[in-house]
Design a protein around this motif. Structure first.
Motif, PDB file in Angstrom:
ATOM      1  N   ALA A   1       5.216  10.293   5.909  1.00 14.01           N
ATOM      2  CA  ALA A   1       5.087   9.272   5.159  1.00 14.01           C
ATOM      3  C   ALA A   1       5.912   8.041   5.632  1.00 14.01           C
ATOM      4  N   ALA A   2       5.865   6.945   4.642  1.00 17.51           N
ATOM      5  CA  ALA A   2       6.620   5.663   5.183  1.00 17.51           C
ATOM      6  C   ALA A   2       8.077   6.086   5.389  1.00 17.51           C
ATOM      7  N   LEU A   3       8.643   5.907   6.231  1.00 16.43           N
ATOM      8  CA  LEU A   3      10.142   6.069   6.522  1.00 16.43           C
ATOM      9  C   LEU A   3      10.883   4.888   6.502  1.00 16.43           C
ATOM     10  N   CYS A   4      10.679   3.881   7.508  1.00 15.84           N
ATOM     11  CA  CYS A   4      11.507   2.658   7.557  1.00 15.84           C
ATOM     12  C   CYS A   4      11.030   1.503   6.798  1.00 15.84           C
TER      13      CYS A   4
ATOM     14  N   GLU B   1       4.630   5.576  10.650  1.00 15.01           N
ATOM     15  CA  GLU B   1       4.487   6.691   9.685  1.00 15.01           C
ATOM     16  C   GLU B   1       3.664   6.333   8.376  1.00 15.01           C
ATOM     17  N   CYS B   2       3.484   5.252   8.172  1.00 16.10           N
ATOM     18  CA  CYS B   2       2.595   4.976   7.010  1.00 16.10           C
ATOM     19  C   CYS B   2       1.447   4.667   7.201  1.00 16.10           C
ATOM     20  N   ARG B   3       0.600   4.855   8.410  1.00 12.48           N
ATOM     21  CA  ARG B   3      -0.629   4.478   8.876  1.00 12.48           C
ATOM     22  C   ARG B   3      -1.554   4.986   7.875  1.00 12.48           C
ATOM     23  N   VAL B   4      -2.557   4.453   7.423  1.00  7.95           N
ATOM     24  CA  VAL B   4      -3.492   4.874   6.455  1.00  7.95           C
ATOM     25  C   VAL B   4      -4.909   3.726   6.797  1.00  7.95           C
ATOM     26  N   SER B   5      -5.970   4.114   6.519  1.00 10.01           N
ATOM     27  CA  SER B   5      -7.390   3.299   6.571  1.00 10.01           C
ATOM     28  C   SER B   5      -7.341   2.502   5.135  1.00 10.01           C
ATOM     29  N   VAL B   6      -7.755   1.130   5.454  1.00  8.83           N
ATOM     30  CA  VAL B   6      -7.788   0.270   4.426  1.00  8.83           C
ATOM     31  C   VAL B   6      -9.135  -0.448   4.571  1.00  8.83           C
ATOM     32  N   ASP B   7      -9.957  -0.252   3.781  1.00  7.39           N
ATOM     33  CA  ASP B   7     -11.312  -0.730   3.804  1.00  7.39           C
ATOM     34  C   ASP B   7     -12.248  -0.689   5.171  1.00  7.39           C
TER      35      ASP B   7
ATOM     36  N   GLN C   1       3.198  -2.766   5.452  1.00 13.98           N
ATOM     37  CA  GLN C   1       3.147  -4.146   5.904  1.00 13.98           C
ATOM     38  C   GLN C   1       1.988  -4.724   5.032  1.00 13.98           C
ATOM     39  N   THR C   2       1.191  -3.983   4.364  1.00 13.96           N
ATOM     40  CA  THR C   2       0.053  -4.460   3.792  1.00 13.96           C
ATOM     41  C   THR C   2       0.058  -4.540   2.050  1.00 13.96           C
ATOM     42  N   LEU C   3      -0.040  -5.805   1.507  1.00 16.00           N
ATOM     43  CA  LEU C   3      -0.284  -5.862   0.125  1.00 16.00           C
ATOM     44  C   LEU C   3      -1.565  -5.295  -0.624  1.00 16.00           C
ATOM     45  N   CYS C   4      -1.461  -4.842  -1.582  1.00 11.36           N
ATOM     46  CA  CYS C   4      -2.514  -4.513  -2.540  1.00 11.36           C
ATOM     47  C   CYS C   4      -3.136  -5.882  -3.046  1.00 11.36           C
TER      48      CYS C   4
ATOM     49  N   VAL D   1       0.831  -1.290  -0.126  1.00 13.97           N
ATOM     50  CA  VAL D   1       0.089   0.021   0.128  1.00 13.97           C
ATOM     51  C   VAL D   1       0.760   1.221  -0.021  1.00 13.97           C
ATOM     52  N   ALA D   2       2.118   1.207   0.737  1.00 14.59           N
ATOM     53  CA  ALA D   2       2.631   2.388   0.721  1.00 14.59           C
ATOM     54  C   ALA D   2       3.449   2.667  -0.453  1.00 14.59           C
ATOM     55  N   ALA D   3       3.982   1.730  -1.294  1.00 20.34           N
ATOM     56  CA  ALA D   3       4.433   1.790  -2.469  1.00 20.34           C
ATOM     57  C   ALA D   3       3.435   2.259  -3.499  1.00 20.34           C
ATOM     58  N   ALA D   4       2.131   1.771  -3.436  1.00 21.39           N
ATOM     59  CA  ALA D   4       1.044   2.260  -4.267  1.00 21.39           C
ATOM     60  C   ALA D   4       0.843   3.683  -4.276  1.00 21.39           C
ATOM     61  N   ILE D   5       0.872   4.209  -2.974  1.00 20.64           N
ATOM     62  CA  ILE D   5       0.715   5.612  -2.529  1.00 20.64           C
ATOM     63  C   ILE D   5       1.750   6.492  -3.242  1.00 20.64           C
ATOM     64  N   SER D   6       3.048   5.960  -3.089  1.00 18.66           N
ATOM     65  CA  SER D   6       3.933   6.607  -3.691  1.00 18.66           C
ATOM     66  C   SER D   6       4.149   6.574  -5.254  1.00 18.66           C
ATOM     67  N   ILE D   7       3.544   5.509  -5.995  1.00 14.63           N
ATOM     68  CA  ILE D   7       3.420   5.344  -7.223  1.00 14.63           C
ATOM     69  C   ILE D   7       2.598   6.383  -7.828  1.00 14.63           C
TER      70      ILE D   7
END
Length: 82
Positions: free
Chosen positions: A44-47, A54-60, A69-72, A22-28
């Motif tokens: 934004a995502a740091l480590c 720092e990458c906390r989001v709401s998913v579903d 840590q979450t795959l799309c 999810v963090a990579a998708a947001i960056s993309i």
């Protein structure tokens, strides 16, 4: 298995390669942050491994999910707190 999956980030649809976090998708998508600090700074995502949170989001609809840590998967609905 699908080579690409479609996710929704803050209402916008985005196709990403399968197994993208999810963090990579947001960056993309080109976003610079996923949330705001208590002082209003963009965060934004740091480590990239779930330690900094720092990458906390709401998913579903579930809040405070670690984007790094979450795959799309197809149809995943991601909401940033920015």
């Amino acid at each position: 298995m699908a080579e690409r999956v479609r996710v929704i980030i803050d209402g916008e649809t985005l196709d990403v390669p399968a197994f993208t976090t999810v963090a990579a998708a947001i960056s993309i998508q080109g976003m610079r942050g996923t949330r705001r600090s208590i002082t209003g700074e963009a965060r934004a995502a740091l480590c990239g491994m779930g330690v900094c949170h720092e990458c906390r989001v709401s998913v579903d609809g579930r809040a405070h999910v670690l984007g790094c840590q979450t795959l799309c998967r197809d149809g995943l609905c991601i909401e940033t707190m920015r």
